[in-house]
Design an enzyme around this catalytic site. Structure first.
Site, PDB file in Angstrom:
ATOM      1  CG  HIS A  96      -2.059  -0.974   1.046  1.00  0.00           C
ATOM      2  ND1 HIS A  96      -1.892  -2.346   1.210  1.00  0.00           N
ATOM      3  CD2 HIS A  96      -3.357  -0.797   0.679  1.00  0.00           C
ATOM      4  CE1 HIS A  96      -3.045  -2.958   0.976  1.00  0.00           C
ATOM      5  NE2 HIS A  96      -3.948  -2.047   0.644  1.00  0.00           N
ATOM      6  N   PRO A  97       0.347   2.304  -0.637  1.00  0.00           N
ATOM      7  CG  PRO A  97      -1.009   3.839  -1.802  1.00  0.00           C
ATOM      8  CD  PRO A  97      -0.943   2.388  -1.357  1.00  0.00           C
ATOM      9  CB  SER A 157      -4.287   3.771  -4.343  1.00  0.00           C
ATOM     10  OG  SER A 157      -4.104   2.608  -3.574  1.00  0.00           O
ATOM     11  CB  ALA A 208     -10.625   6.534  -7.112  1.00  0.00           C
ATOM     12  CB  VAL A 245      -8.945   7.007   2.758  1.00  0.00           C
ATOM     13  CG1 VAL A 245      -7.556   6.977   3.328  1.00  0.00           C
ATOM     14  CG2 VAL A 245      -8.980   6.525   1.338  1.00  0.00           C
TER      15      VAL A 245
END
Lengths: 294, 294, 294, 294
Positions: free
Chosen positions: C69-70, C86, C88, C125
């Site tokens: 994951h970033p 990710s 979006a 998120v």
């Protein structure tokens, strides 16, 4: 009948005892003991002196004090004659106008209680309604005799405080008064609602409901006098009703036919007779709200 | 008893008339005229055809239609036998269980009305309570005969629409149903209040109050079924009561003794039987609010 | 992009994996394992199979999944390119439009977290606002690595469920959507308030408030679409504002000048993104009330 | 600076005029005329005498009285020096701390007004906020000169009444004071909410919001002092904010995380500076209500 404390502080012992003889039912010895402790700075101090005499009294005398009280709502005893104080107290709770089922219930109270404890059931009726007396009895009957004697003395002191409050004028006040007030706010026009007829009714499970106060709201949306004031607010269930249909119709507000809201009843219970209980109404022709305020 | 509109559209004229003969009391000629106009796209179209037959009928026949109706709450006529429809309609409003003062009042209605107009007082009782029928009568009695004949025909069409709604199954519905619903929101815990006992009572000035619905709120704070649904909500005064004392006590919420709020009665009137009337309660142990919702 | 579950159940393993490769970020092995378990009765069963693959995976592989994951709101990584998913997701929470103080705060989050745990801070998120991400970070930073790995996997599964929900059409639905709705009742006229402009704004401590929805109430006093629907309602603080001054003025209601109430802001927080949160307004020109409804 | 009316009634004419010279800006002739009418039974009578002098004055003198007033918020004039009274009045409305857009707007007011009428725009600033002054100007600018001269004199008399109220002690009071109060009732516990932080902020369209009062509720749920009292409540828009999240958390009430309600802002406008405006809050962790009370 009202005696200035300053006068009581300097009068003869006989006059003092005569004035306060019936503060405790048929028990002038309490006033006699208090007389020796004069002068009193205030009525609270006077009451404390009388209560202290009771607290210090031997068991036998305390039981005699309890036994000096009449049964509640007894037709036989009423016919034979009560003290003026007992009579007025019992009438204040409507014990002279019981329904048949209520009368039966009170007779049961008195008999069961006397049979178990050997002394009459005593309660400060000015702090109660018919329903709450019967409920209080149900709670106290399972107690043992020692606890009940103590509870009875407590009730007798409450009775005495209320009698003393009516007999003696002093700058300080005994903390025996509660207050029940209301306020109507018209949230349709954003103003206090003036001219609304208000009725306070004592509800009863076994007997008839009794209207205990009626008033019309003033320009401030309040009643000129509290609905109940200058005395305890009796423990019990109440209906406070507001005639809002006529109020809005008189102001030309568009209403449905028949009006959605007309006579609004609020049902609530009083649990603390010496408190200030405020029960307001916020109302439009289509909505209302109430809450326990202060 | 329920007939599919598709069947009625293709059955014999006789069967059609038999099925709908009593939609208008003792007046099969109306169904006969409508039969010729088949097929109908829906029940609203069918009703329009029947209503049109009434509207086009000569004065004499329209008066006969009015006179075909029984008196309301007449013991003599009930003993002699009403149509099943009339009987059920009158029972729905409790006209078979009137108090003595109500019975006297209804007799007065019928006699005064007949004496003035020469035909019976007709009203669609399924849209009314005992009180609102008597009020409707008071309003209509001063009218002249022509206006009253017109009003009576209007009421007869309302009766017919309700009968037709119960007789014919169609995809479209006649706009004859209202709804009365409630919702309890516990703003003490911020959740719908589940498990609250609710009672709906029809109030009456001359007779006894009648409980017309009872329910317990579900996990959404609503009743599984509307308090009144699938029929008109009768014009009249109601009490909707909520037993909130037990609800909060069961949840362990600290309360006064007795609880400030226990059984909360909301009093309101219904004026539009075909509307959806929503009467919610927002409640804590110390406050509540209600409003006419939708 | 939407795939029918029935098609996914029968397509080639390659096509299945291609379709669902990015449900878990850069981790097609999870789709591969799920492919072998086809057919699935519904999308919940499919998701359970994928989640089970993650749960059964060896520690090393699970850490690799987390590391795939970033960082959140990292300009460097955005410039280098994120997966479309990710990107979006981060944009949905406004992470591409941070204020300077917010940007600094996020950088601090990422660096402190990576420094302590050796893997990036992962959170779903779409269930959050900028403020609640920062708050979540503050809470998680004191944890130990094992607990954080477990929490991260949980968040990754939430991300995956939302991605799967957008990729697969099935009769059943994953429980990943919440709803935020409102309703305006005009208790001055007793009707739903139609035509009231409503705005929903996400509030922020470090950055600018963001308008996230706007609508005008319909004839039922509601908005045609929920303010937020078909997705999680992000945890955070909101303002819901109602322009009631213009509404009452347009209806000719007598008002003070300036009107006592004009734009009414309600401030509240969302804590449960998958729940239905209803925030109504009961309003007259002189009063209003709101509550958490359902 | 406070003069007893009884002293003013008997002092020399010179002392009287000196004391009241600036009640009307730079116009001692008004105090001179009033001096001859002594003694005054009260301050209302004194004010009526001064107002009557203004009303009787020839047109020319009335215009001079208007022209004696400074521009609002003029930096040049402030630098050159205002009367102490004008200075304090302008500062009370924050005219010494205008934002740039507000400063520009005020300059435009003054210039446009002077250009049209030949005299300065005069308004009783103690009854206003920055916003309401600009709105008042927009309304008055289209008037004709005669009407504006009359309006200006009216405003000058309001200014004078407020100055006189601060200068003269008398048993009667000029009706120049309003009051803004609040009350917080916790309907979750059925008690007044004590210890709630409350802030009153003046809102502004062109400039910054200004906190004008702050307090913590006492055991009666009220503030010890009214939020605004002993002076007019300036016409304008306000936010009254209540920190209820901390209050309920401190009491151990179960809350969501973050709490549904935390800081509750109420926005309302003041339209009648001399009235008593009461803005209460009824609140649980999940609901609140407010209304214009009295």
């Amino acid at each position: 009948m009202l005696n200035k404390l300053s006068d009581l502080n300097i009068c003869s012992q006989d006059d003092f005892v005569t004035a306060l003889a019936n503060v405790f039912e048929y028990s002038p010895w309490i006033a006699e003991q208090a007389a020796a402790l004069r002068p009193f700075a205030g009525v609270n101090e006077l009451f404390a002196a009388m209560k202290s005499a009771v607290d210090r009294a031997p068991e036998e005398l305390r039981l005699a004090l309890i036994r000096a009280h009449p049964d509640l709502a007894s037709k036989t005893q009423r016919a034979a004659g009560l003290t003026a104080e007992s009579n007025a107290e019992q009438n204040s709770a409507g014990l002279d106008r019981l329904s048949d089922p209520e009368f039966v219930a009170f007779e049961r109270v008195n008999d069961a209680y006397r049979a178990k404890f050997g002394f009459p059931y005593v309660v400060c009726v000015r702090r109660h309604t018919r329903d709450s007396i019967l409920r209080d009895f149900e709670r106290r009957l399972p107690n043992d005799a020692k606890a009940e004697a103590q509870t009875s003395i407590g009730e007798i002191c409450r009775i005495a405080a209320l009698r003393l409050d009516q007999l003696v004028a002093s700058e300080d006040k005994l903390p025996v008064h509660g207050r029940l007030s209301t306020h109507v706010l018209d949230t349709h026009s954003g103003r206090p609602a003036a001219g609304i007829a208000v009725e306070l009714t004592e509800l009863s499970e076994l007997g008839e409901a009794r209207v205990v106060a009626g008033a019309v709201t003033n320009s401030d949306g309040r009643t000129d006098q509290p609905l109940i004031g200058g005395r305890p607010v009796p423990i019990g269930r109440y209906e406070l009703a507001f005639h809002v249909g006529a109020y809005f119709a008189d102001r030309g507000v568009p209403l449905s036919d028949p009006p959605f809201l007309d006579r609004i009843p609020l049902h609530f219970s009083v649990s603390d007779p010496e408190a200030h209980l405020h029960v307001p109404l916020l109302v439009t022709p289509w909505s209302y709200a109430t809450y326990r305020g202060s």
